[in-house]
Design a protein around this motif. Structure first.
Motif, PDB file in Angstrom:
ATOM      1  N   GLN A   1      84.796 -56.548 -12.387  1.00 25.74           N
ATOM      2  CA  GLN A   1      83.447 -57.772 -12.183  1.00 25.74           C
ATOM      3  C   GLN A   1      82.835 -58.528 -11.076  1.00 25.74           C
ATOM      4  OE1 GLN A   1      85.042 -59.583 -15.954  1.00 25.74           O
ATOM      5  NE2 GLN A   1      84.594 -58.204 -17.252  1.00 25.74           N
ATOM      6  N   ARG A   2      84.376 -58.575 -10.808  1.00 25.60           N
ATOM      7  CA  ARG A   2      84.558 -59.647  -8.807  1.00 25.60           C
ATOM      8  C   ARG A   2      82.940 -58.532  -8.084  1.00 25.60           C
ATOM      9  NH1 ARG A   2      89.590 -60.551  -8.783  1.00 25.60           N
ATOM     10  NH2 ARG A   2      89.670 -59.066  -6.899  1.00 25.60           N
ATOM     11  N   GLN A   3      82.786 -57.389  -8.662  1.00 32.11           N
ATOM     12  CA  GLN A   3      82.281 -57.037  -7.776  1.00 32.11           C
ATOM     13  C   GLN A   3      80.961 -57.129  -7.933  1.00 32.11           C
ATOM     14  OE1 GLN A   3      83.371 -52.775  -7.554  1.00 32.11           O
ATOM     15  NE2 GLN A   3      84.134 -52.800  -4.913  1.00 32.11           N
ATOM     16  N   LEU A   4      80.963 -57.210  -9.606  1.00 34.50           N
ATOM     17  CA  LEU A   4      79.307 -56.951 -10.245  1.00 34.50           C
ATOM     18  C   LEU A   4      78.779 -58.826  -9.341  1.00 34.50           C
ATOM     19  CD1 LEU A   4      79.291 -55.719 -13.854  1.00 34.50           C
ATOM     20  CD2 LEU A   4      78.611 -54.699 -11.635  1.00 34.50           C
ATOM     21  N   VAL A   5      79.675 -59.829  -9.630  1.00 29.08           N
ATOM     22  CA  VAL A   5      79.138 -61.118  -9.007  1.00 29.08           C
ATOM     23  C   VAL A   5      79.269 -60.890  -7.382  1.00 29.08           C
ATOM     24  CG1 VAL A   5      79.963 -63.088  -8.846  1.00 29.08           C
ATOM     25  CG2 VAL A   5      80.537 -62.322 -10.667  1.00 29.08           C
ATOM     26  N   GLY A   6      79.456 -59.610  -6.640  1.00 30.09           N
ATOM     27  CA  GLY A   6      79.402 -59.663  -5.384  1.00 30.09           C
ATOM     28  C   GLY A   6      78.064 -59.156  -4.984  1.00 30.09           C
ATOM     29  N   PHE A   7      77.472 -57.819  -5.894  1.00 30.68           N
ATOM     30  CA  PHE A   7      76.468 -57.531  -6.475  1.00 30.68           C
ATOM     31  C   PHE A   7      75.340 -58.411  -6.195  1.00 30.68           C
ATOM     32  CE2 PHE A   7      78.320 -52.844  -6.225  1.00 30.68           C
ATOM     33  CZ  PHE A   7      78.482 -53.046  -5.417  1.00 30.68           C
ATOM     34  N   ALA A   8      75.496 -59.365  -7.054  1.00 32.09           N
ATOM     35  CA  ALA A   8      74.418 -60.476  -7.837  1.00 32.09           C
ATOM     36  C   ALA A   8      74.616 -60.944  -6.421  1.00 32.09           C
ATOM     37  CB  ALA A   8      74.806 -60.614  -9.297  1.00 32.09           C
ATOM     38  N   ARG A   9      74.961 -61.390  -6.271  1.00 28.69           N
ATOM     39  CA  ARG A   9      74.490 -62.555  -4.756  1.00 28.69           C
ATOM     40  C   ARG A   9      74.144 -61.166  -3.941  1.00 28.69           C
ATOM     41  NH1 ARG A   9      80.519 -63.869  -2.518  1.00 28.69           N
ATOM     42  NH2 ARG A   9      81.141 -65.152  -4.146  1.00 28.69           N
ATOM     43  N   ALA A  10      74.392 -60.424  -3.460  1.00 28.37           N
ATOM     44  CA  ALA A  10      73.825 -59.753  -2.621  1.00 28.37           C
ATOM     45  C   ALA A  10      72.375 -59.012  -3.307  1.00 28.37           C
ATOM     46  CB  ALA A  10      74.735 -58.496  -2.610  1.00 28.37           C
ATOM     47  N   LEU A  11      71.947 -59.274  -4.211  1.00 28.66           N
ATOM     48  CA  LEU A  11      70.295 -59.223  -4.747  1.00 28.66           C
ATOM     49  C   LEU A  11      69.906 -60.215  -4.249  1.00 28.66           C
ATOM     50  CD1 LEU A  11      68.789 -56.634  -6.282  1.00 28.66           C
ATOM     51  CD2 LEU A  11      69.309 -57.374  -8.038  1.00 28.66           C
ATOM     52  N   LEU A  12      70.064 -61.735  -4.775  1.00 25.04           N
ATOM     53  CA  LEU A  12      69.322 -62.123  -5.400  1.00 25.04           C
ATOM     54  C   LEU A  12      69.377 -63.148  -3.376  1.00 25.04           C
ATOM     55  CD1 LEU A  12      68.643 -64.680  -6.746  1.00 25.04           C
ATOM     56  CD2 LEU A  12      71.018 -65.316  -6.848  1.00 25.04           C
ATOM     57  N   ALA A  13      70.387 -62.476  -2.331  1.00 31.64           N
ATOM     58  CA  ALA A  13      70.010 -63.071  -0.856  1.00 31.64           C
ATOM     59  C   ALA A  13      68.906 -62.233  -0.382  1.00 31.64           C
ATOM     60  CB  ALA A  13      71.488 -62.559  -0.151  1.00 31.64           C
ATOM     61  N   ASP A  14      68.366 -60.655  -0.883  1.00 32.87           N
ATOM     62  CA  ASP A  14      67.498 -60.393  -0.967  1.00 32.87           C
ATOM     63  C   ASP A  14      67.821 -59.684   0.748  1.00 32.87           C
ATOM     64  OD1 ASP A  14      65.088 -58.214  -1.209  1.00 32.87           O
ATOM     65  OD2 ASP A  14      64.428 -60.120  -1.097  1.00 32.87           O
ATOM     66  N   PRO A  15      68.552 -59.182   1.415  1.00 36.27           N
ATOM     67  CA  PRO A  15      68.790 -58.764   2.485  1.00 36.27           C
ATOM     68  C   PRO A  15      67.647 -57.676   3.321  1.00 36.27           C
ATOM     69  CG  PRO A  15      70.644 -58.403   1.972  1.00 36.27           C
ATOM     70  CD  PRO A  15      69.485 -58.499   0.361  1.00 36.27           C
ATOM     71  N   ALA A  16      67.051 -57.434   4.721  1.00 36.31           N
ATOM     72  CA  ALA A  16      66.823 -56.112   4.594  1.00 36.31           C
ATOM     73  C   ALA A  16      67.445 -55.353   4.986  1.00 36.31           C
ATOM     74  CB  ALA A  16      65.560 -56.676   6.159  1.00 36.31           C
TER      75      ALA A  16
ATOM     76  N   ALA B   1      75.460 -50.133 -10.686  1.00 36.55           N
ATOM     77  CA  ALA B   1      74.513 -51.738  -9.931  1.00 36.55           C
ATOM     78  C   ALA B   1      73.988 -51.569  -8.540  1.00 36.55           C
ATOM     79  CB  ALA B   1      75.807 -52.870  -9.844  1.00 36.55           C
ATOM     80  N   MET B   2      75.547 -50.228  -7.980  1.00 32.11           N
ATOM     81  CA  MET B   2      74.971 -50.216  -6.741  1.00 32.11           C
ATOM     82  C   MET B   2      73.466 -49.602  -6.646  1.00 32.11           C
ATOM     83  SD  MET B   2      78.021 -48.987  -4.189  1.00 32.11           S
ATOM     84  CE  MET B   2      78.111 -47.528  -4.586  1.00 32.11           C
ATOM     85  N   ASP B   3      73.394 -49.430  -7.342  1.00 31.55           N
ATOM     86  CA  ASP B   3      71.921 -48.201  -7.242  1.00 31.55           C
ATOM     87  C   ASP B   3      70.542 -49.417  -6.898  1.00 31.55           C
ATOM     88  OD1 ASP B   3      72.789 -45.546  -7.473  1.00 31.55           O
ATOM     89  OD2 ASP B   3      72.344 -45.370  -9.671  1.00 31.55           O
ATOM     90  N   THR B   4      70.842 -50.331  -7.599  1.00 32.13           N
ATOM     91  CA  THR B   4      69.676 -51.312  -8.039  1.00 32.13           C
ATOM     92  C   THR B   4      69.741 -52.309  -6.356  1.00 32.13           C
ATOM     93  OG1 THR B   4      70.309 -51.717 -10.176  1.00 32.13           O
ATOM     94  CG2 THR B   4      69.177 -53.441  -9.181  1.00 32.13           C
ATOM     95  N   VAL B   5      71.187 -52.152  -6.482  1.00 30.44           N
ATOM     96  CA  VAL B   5      70.823 -52.971  -5.412  1.00 30.44           C
ATOM     97  C   VAL B   5      71.053 -52.699  -3.886  1.00 30.44           C
ATOM     98  CG1 VAL B   5      73.675 -53.270  -4.483  1.00 30.44           C
ATOM     99  CG2 VAL B   5      73.220 -55.286  -4.290  1.00 30.44           C
ATOM    100  N   LEU B   6      70.905 -50.958  -3.712  1.00 30.55           N
ATOM    101  CA  LEU B   6      70.202 -50.611  -2.604  1.00 30.55           C
ATOM    102  C   LEU B   6      68.890 -50.450  -2.265  1.00 30.55           C
ATOM    103  CD1 LEU B   6      72.744 -47.930  -2.190  1.00 30.55           C
ATOM    104  CD2 LEU B   6      73.103 -50.110  -0.993  1.00 30.55           C
ATOM    105  N   ARG B   7      68.162 -50.464  -3.937  1.00 27.38           N
ATOM    106  CA  ARG B   7      66.752 -49.349  -3.714  1.00 27.38           C
ATOM    107  C   ARG B   7      66.284 -50.552  -2.861  1.00 27.38           C
ATOM    108  NH1 ARG B   7      66.179 -50.099  -8.624  1.00 27.38           N
ATOM    109  NH2 ARG B   7      67.282 -48.354  -9.003  1.00 27.38           N
ATOM    110  N   GLY B   8      64.987 -50.730  -1.926  1.00 30.08           N
ATOM    111  CA  GLY B   8      64.648 -51.695  -1.109  1.00 30.08           C
ATOM    112  C   GLY B   8      64.643 -51.645  -0.208  1.00 30.08           C
ATOM    113  N   ARG B   9      65.411 -51.492   0.686  1.00 32.40           N
ATOM    114  CA  ARG B   9      65.938 -52.214   1.933  1.00 32.40           C
ATOM    115  C   ARG B   9      66.513 -51.174   2.774  1.00 32.40           C
ATOM    116  NH1 ARG B   9      67.751 -56.292  -0.607  1.00 32.40           N
ATOM    117  NH2 ARG B   9      67.686 -55.608  -2.989  1.00 32.40           N
TER     118      ARG B   9
END
Ligand SMILES: Nc1ncnc2c1ncn2[C@@H]1O[C@H](COP(=O)(O)OP(=O)(O)OP(=O)(O)O)[C@@H](O)[C@H]1O
Length: 633
Positions: free
Chosen positions: A534-549, A571-579
């Motif tokens: 769950q901590r990792q998912l929170v970490g991913f949500a954080r990264a997705l929100l930051a939306d880095p290049a 979650a990883m598939d979602t967070v990696l897309r578009g960057r």
């Protein structure tokens, strides 16, 4: 490593203006070379410019100049009131008593009134002095603690790995405390002693030139003792501060690692190590007491011999009619007052040496400069064309060695296309995380350049770098605060709706809403209430929100259960897309979603290509892949 972090570990402020201008972090060390075992960090003696402690104290007191002036005037007046006592005694014995005998009460009443006024003035002035000096010292300490904290945050990872948080805590607590002792008690003592010495010497000279001169001559051996004591106690107090820091370092290290400590039953050996450090501290403290005792005994001896000699001489002069009895009585009282503060001078010297040693260490810390500095004239990143995902990353002739070790990455060139997902695999210690940390600019390369869309990372401001490059580490660190606060770390101005939609996209929404207070649940220290996955998912949500290049993902090795692993994978598939994404892949399932795989061995990229091609090539990756497939059967 820690949390969803960005290019720099913190919102690094400018280094402290009060700090002395830079010296090299470690003058004995050249990049790429392993440091000497006995380096400045090991000895807890960071280099600081000469007089750094004094200029630090001056810079701390400078904003309070006016109040310090008022304090000095209050003390001056208070000493005048206190030192009037023996003069009044002399006047009473030699003038008021004979006048009373002649039937004149006036002089004695005058003496009594003046004595009462002096006592009242002395009390009132002392109250004002203590109040004002306490206010100054509190302001100074708040300022100093703030400087240490801000500077600690601004210094680079490289520094923290060598200095340790225990030492920083020691600087901000025990070392600041020894400055408090100096400011609250020591300086008052010193000024009182200095003023009373001047007052008494002048009064003695005025009462009787011979006594005045005798008092001055008798001060010489005392001055020599003070000098010798200072020299010895300086050494002892420096060792004391180091020993205290050692105790705190052991304490924090043990408690930070309490889980492995208990799991591997390290308690006994930790107890032994702690006892050793505790005894070292005790020994150094004992040395300090011994030095003090030696000083007090020797200086009292010298003072008593001087008083006895002067009294003998005075009594002889009174007997032969060369001196009034009242003057002798006043002179003896003044002499006692002159020598009495010797012990207190010792106390002051203790406080001074302790504070000087602490200030020297704090000054050494504040003199450190981030090894990953902010550019003085930051460059901007080129605008991203619409529809183009991510930014291109390039390593140009990069070579890297940690300050505390040999070369980890031999010279290499590497270009990662914008929008590509690159998996980095290899044995443990191959250099995968180091490569990632160079891209996140936790460190600067020893040689060469890391470029983002053609702009060198060194030229980007921290804010810009943080927007562009985000690193999600294995141990998704949660700060105290709510789950929502922790997700919003990626973009502090995000609305609750944006936070929730990031959590939904990652698949974290359900578990968050099931928490006692949903998004407002306090995660407590280190996210105690939330599981690793769950901590990792929170970490991913954080990264997705930051939306880095560019997103760097140090994938967890922790053994998540199968549903947990699936959730993280989705979650990883979602967070990696578009960057542009760099994934340090420990699970081969992750590699399957990569466009390109880099296989690292001993700091070198030994295979590079799309996963299917590497499987066909029958090299290292193919072997790893086969082993993984076999493990699935
Ligand atoms: N802070 C450091 N100071 C000195 N040497 C370090 C530091 N961090 C890593 N190293 C060394 O650099 C080498 C590469 O380490 P790195 O962490 O990059 O490997 P890795 O491939 O990411 O390993 P893992 O898969 O275990 O995380 C190792 O030999 C390691 O000992």
């Amino acid at each position: 490593m820690t949390t969803t972090t960005t290019g720099r570990p913190s919102d690094a402020p400018e280094p402290d203006p009060g700090a002395a201008r830079q010296l090299p972090t470690d003058p004995d060390h050249s990049p790429g070379q392993p440091p000497k075992a006995d380096d400045a960090f090991e000895r807890d003696r960071l280099p600081a410019p000469r007089n750094a402690a004094r200029s630090l104290l001056a810079s701390l007191l400078a904003p309070h100049r006016r109040r310090v002036g008022v304090v000095a005037v209050l003390l001056l007046l208070q000493q005048a009131a206190v030192q009037a006592g023996p003069l009044l005694v002399a006047y009473a014995l030699d003038r008021a008593v004979p006048a009373l005998r002649a039937g004149d009460h006036g002089p004695l009443v005058a003496v009594a009134v003046v004595a009462v006024l002096c006592a009242a003035a002395s009390g009132g002035l002392q109250w004002g002095f203590i109040r004002l000096s306490a206010l100054i010292s509190q302001d100074v300490l708040v300022d100093l603690r703030g400087r240490i904290f801000r500077h600690g945050q601004a210094l680079s990872l490289d520094f923290h790995e060598r200095y340790t948080s225990g030492r920083l805590i020691s600087r901000a607590t025990t070392d600041v405390e020894s400055l408090r002792e100096l400011l609250d008690e020591g300086i008052q003592e010193l000024i009182t002693i200095a003023l009373s010495t001047v007052y008494i010497t002048v009064t003695l000279l005025f009462l009787d030139g011979g006594f005045g001169l005798a008092a001055l001559v008798s001060a010489a051996p005392l001055a020599l003792q003070v000098r010798a004591y200072r020299r010895r106690s300086h050494r002892v107090y420096s060792a004391k501060s180091t020993a205290m820091a050692g105790v705190i370092v052991q304490f924090t290290e043990t408690l930070n690692g309490i889980r492995p400590v208990q799991a591997f039953r390290r308690e006994r050996s930790n107890d032994a190590a702690f006892a050793k450090l505790n005894h070292r501290h005790e020994r150094v403290n004992g040395d300090a007491f011994l030095e003090m005792a030696r000083y007090v005994v020797l200086s009292r001896l010298a003072a008593n011999v001087a008083v006895a000699a002067i009294v003998l001489w005075g009594a002889y002069r009174v007997a032969t009619g060369g001196l009034a009895l009242g003057v002798l009585a006043a002179a003896v009282l003044y002499l006692r007052r002159l020598y009495d503060p010797i012990d207190r001078l010792g106390m002051f010297l203790n406080a001074y040496e302790s504070a000087a040693a602490s200030l020297q260490k704090i000054a050494g810390l504040l003199a450190q400069r981030p090894s990953v500095p902010e550019p003085s004239a930051p460059a901007g990143l080129p605008a991203v064309a619409s529809g183009r995902p991510g930014r291109e990353v390039a390593f140009r002739e990069v070579r890297f060695a940690y300050r505390t070790g040999g070369e980890v990455l031999p010279r290499f060139d590497l270009t990662l296309a914008a929008g590509s997902t690159v998996a980095v695999v290899g044995a443990t210690g191959a250099g995968k995380s180091t490569l990632a940390k160079l891209l996140a600019r936790f460190y600067d390369p020893t040689e060469g350049r890391v470029l983002l869309d053609g702009v060198e990372l060194r030229e980007l401001s921290t804010a810009e770098l943080r927007r562009a490059v985000v690193m999600v580490t294995q141990e998704a660190f949660l700060f105290s605060g709510t789950v929502a606060d922790n997700i919003a770390l990626g973009r502090p101005d995000a609305t609750r709706a944006e936070i929730e939609s990031a959590a939904k996209a990652i698949g974290a929404h359900d578990f968050i809403t099931a928490l006692p207070d949903g998004y407002d649940t306090d995660v407590r220290k280190r996210g105690g209430r939330i599981s690793a996955g769950q901590r990792q998912l929170v970490g991913f949500a954080r990264a997705l929100l930051a939306d880095p290049a560019v997103l760097i993902l140090d994938e967890a090795t922790s053994s998540l259960d199968i549903p947990g692993e699936r959730a993280v994978q989705r979650a990883m598939d979602t967070v990696l897309r578009g960057r542009t994404a760099v994934v340090i892949a420990h699970r081969l399932s992750t590699v399957e979603i990569a466009d390109r795989v880099l296989v690292m061995a001993d700091g070198r990229i030994v295979e590079d290509g799309p996963p299917d091609r590497l499987v066909k090539d029958r090299g290292r990756f193919a072997a790893l892949h086969q082993a993984w497939r076999d493990s699935l059967v």
